[in-house]
Design a protein around this motif. Structure first.
Motif, PDB file in Angstrom:
ATOM      1  N   SER A 158       0.832  -1.199   0.000  1.00  0.00           N
ATOM      2  CA  SER A 158       0.000   0.000   0.000  1.00  0.00           C
ATOM      3  C   SER A 158       0.868   1.251   0.000  1.00  0.00           C
ATOM      4  O   SER A 158       1.970   1.273   0.557  1.00  0.00           O
ATOM      5  N   VAL A 159       0.347   2.323  -0.623  1.00  0.00           N
ATOM      6  CA  VAL A 159       1.041   3.611  -0.595  1.00  0.00           C
ATOM      7  C   VAL A 159       0.683   4.429   0.647  1.00  0.00           C
ATOM      8  O   VAL A 159       1.260   5.495   0.874  1.00  0.00           O
ATOM      9  N   VAL A 160      -0.246   3.979   1.465  1.00  0.00           N
ATOM     10  CA  VAL A 160      -0.643   4.724   2.662  1.00  0.00           C
ATOM     11  C   VAL A 160       0.492   4.711   3.684  1.00  0.00           C
ATOM     12  O   VAL A 160       1.019   3.656   4.033  1.00  0.00           O
ATOM     13  N   TYR A 161       0.851   5.881   4.149  1.00  0.00           N
ATOM     14  CA  TYR A 161       1.955   6.043   5.113  1.00  0.00           C
ATOM     15  C   TYR A 161       1.441   6.415   6.503  1.00  0.00           C
ATOM     16  O   TYR A 161       1.869   5.855   7.500  1.00  0.00           O
ATOM     17  N   THR A 162       0.508   7.380   6.569  1.00  0.00           N
ATOM     18  CA  THR A 162      -0.164   7.744   7.817  1.00  0.00           C
ATOM     19  C   THR A 162      -1.628   8.039   7.510  1.00  0.00           C
ATOM     20  O   THR A 162      -2.005   8.281   6.357  1.00  0.00           O
ATOM     21  N   LEU A 163      -2.463   8.048   8.546  1.00  0.00           N
ATOM     22  CA  LEU A 163      -3.888   8.344   8.364  1.00  0.00           C
ATOM     23  C   LEU A 163      -4.382   9.264   9.466  1.00  0.00           C
ATOM     24  O   LEU A 163      -3.625   9.675  10.347  1.00  0.00           O
ATOM     25  N   GLY A 164      -5.689   9.618   9.390  1.00  0.00           N
ATOM     26  CA  GLY A 164      -6.278  10.499  10.394  1.00  0.00           C
ATOM     27  C   GLY A 164      -6.016  11.971  10.130  1.00  0.00           C
ATOM     28  O   GLY A 164      -5.903  12.760  11.059  1.00  0.00           O
ATOM     29  N   HIS A 165      -5.973  12.346   8.836  1.00  0.00           N
ATOM     30  CA  HIS A 165      -5.714  13.739   8.462  1.00  0.00           C
ATOM     31  C   HIS A 165      -6.963  14.367   7.855  1.00  0.00           C
ATOM     32  O   HIS A 165      -7.693  13.721   7.104  1.00  0.00           O
ATOM     33  N   ARG A 166      -7.169  15.638   8.146  1.00  0.00           N
ATOM     34  CA  ARG A 166      -8.322  16.362   7.575  1.00  0.00           C
ATOM     35  C   ARG A 166      -7.982  16.954   6.207  1.00  0.00           C
ATOM     36  O   ARG A 166      -8.709  16.762   5.247  1.00  0.00           O
ATOM     37  N   ASN A 167      -6.860  17.673   6.128  1.00  0.00           N
ATOM     38  CA  ASN A 167      -6.473  18.300   4.861  1.00  0.00           C
ATOM     39  C   ASN A 167      -5.010  18.706   4.948  1.00  0.00           C
ATOM     40  O   ASN A 167      -4.684  19.818   5.371  1.00  0.00           O
ATOM     41  N   VAL A 168      -4.125  17.806   4.552  1.00  0.00           N
ATOM     42  CA  VAL A 168      -2.682  18.067   4.611  1.00  0.00           C
ATOM     43  C   VAL A 168      -2.316  19.073   3.526  1.00  0.00           C
ATOM     44  O   VAL A 168      -2.688  18.911   2.366  1.00  0.00           O
TER      45      VAL A 168
END
Length: 363
Positions: free
Chosen positions: A208-218
């Motif tokens: 997967s390319v996902v590194y971190t989660l739980g962001h509103r608008n980086v």
């Protein structure tokens, strides 16, 4: 072309859904500090490089020291060198500007000019996507990552090659709060990939390319002292600067600002949303600089070298140039700052939008 495959996204849930206890960090700054700073740049000696730009957004540098600038609504890419007017070097096809979407972030391949690639993040008819191309009037665009949800707001858009040579992208939740905690979607995440869009080695899930989660608008990505940082828009209360570590959960929508929950990583700095809306970010020495849109200033954040802060943030350029979209240290050692007063939310002057650079202070 890579998309975030559902099977890979589900697989990463087992990695990213596990509560992560945050490492010790400096105390979160909850209020705006006075406009006093000891910056490394001389903000009394501005050099205006470009004027009358049309909603500029992305900024990236070529090896010869010239800069590439994207315009959100025109889909133009301009080349800018000190002492010369901006010149159009490419215009991308398929860009669908609306709301906060359009042609957004730019990045230059670490192998440039050997491979000749420039990367762009833009809003298309059905999604947000990342493409690469060689500079030309009508370039051939290769999609390296597609399927990032789009909306009128919260499209993210910042891309940057990290010190590891991998391509990072900050996304937004596309107006659906649940996206940020949903491992089945790339929305509300920081993504990390090889230059061809495939998952980068060392990601929490190798597929997967996902590194971190739980962001509103980086909105901003920056590195310094061996650490990665990201600026992020809050909703109604707290904007954030986060110390980014692989596999961590940054809390949105369960937490805005400092939540204090062991499952979520707290930001290292917060501001009231009226004082910041931190967009682009960069690190010079032991200071992080964050361009503020709503705050109409440039924030300076002292770093402690361990992923936290060594003191409260301070502000410079408060009200001087209006809304600030992007900030970066150029190959020339100067600090480049981009305004965003023609984005429908500012009060433009007759010469907006502008790019200004500030010289380093001799120590």
């Amino acid at each position: 072309m890579r998309t975030l495959a559902p099977a890979a996204a589900v697989a990463i849930a087992s990695v990213l859904a596990v509560p992560v206890s945050p490492a010790p960090q400096a105390a979160v700054t909850r209020t705006a500090a006075p406009a006093v700073a000891d910056p490394a740049f001389d903000f009394s000696a501005p050099d205006v490089l470009a004027t009358n730009l049309s909603i500029p957004w992305g900024l990236a540098f070529l090896p010869d020291g010239s800069a590439l600038v994207s315009e959100r609504a025109t889909a133009r890419i301009l080349r800018l060198s000190p002492g010369s007017p901006p010149a159009e070097v490419a215009r991308l096809s398929g860009v669908q500007p609306a709301g906060e979407g359009g042609l957004l972030g730019l990045a230059v391949s670490p192998s440039y000019p050997q491979d000749g690639y420039v990367y762009a993040y833009y809003t298309a008819a059905s999604d947000n996507r990342i493409v690469r191309f060689e500079l030309a009037a009508s370039p051939q665009q290769e999609v390296v990552l597609s399927g990032i949800p789009k909306a009128s707001f919260h499209d993210g858009g910042r891309i940057h090659f990290g010190p590891d040579g991998m391509l990072y992208a900050g996304t937004g939740d596309a107006g659906q709060r649940s996206n940020a905690q949903n491992p089945d979607t790339p929305a509300g995440k920081i993504l990390r990939m090889r230059p061809d869009g495939s998952p980068a080695p060392g990601n929490p899930d190798p597929d997967s390319v996902v590194y971190t989660l739980g962001h509103r608008n980086v909105q901003g990505l920056a590195w310094g002292g061996g650490h990665m940082y990201a600026s992020e828009f809050g909703q109604n209360t707290w904007d954030e600067i986060n110390h980014i570590t692989a596999g961590e959960n940054y809390g949105w929508p369960e937490a805005e600002g400092e939540g204090g929950e062991p499952a979520y990583r707290d930001p290292i700095v917060t501001w009231p949303t009226s004082a910041a809306s931190p967009s682009g970010a960069t690190v010079a020495g032991d200071t992080l600089y964050a361009a503020a849109l709503a705050g109409r200033r440039l924030w300076t954040v002292p770093l402690d070298g361990n992923g936290g802060t060594s003191g409260p943030p301070s502000a410079v350029l408060q009200g001087t140039y209006g809304r600030l979209r992007t900030v970066a240290v150029g190959p020339d050692g100067w600090l480049w700052v981009m305004t965003s007063n023609r984005d429908g939310r500012g009060t433009p002057t007759s010469t907006d939008d502008r790019i200004i650079r500030f010289p380093p202070v001799s120590r």
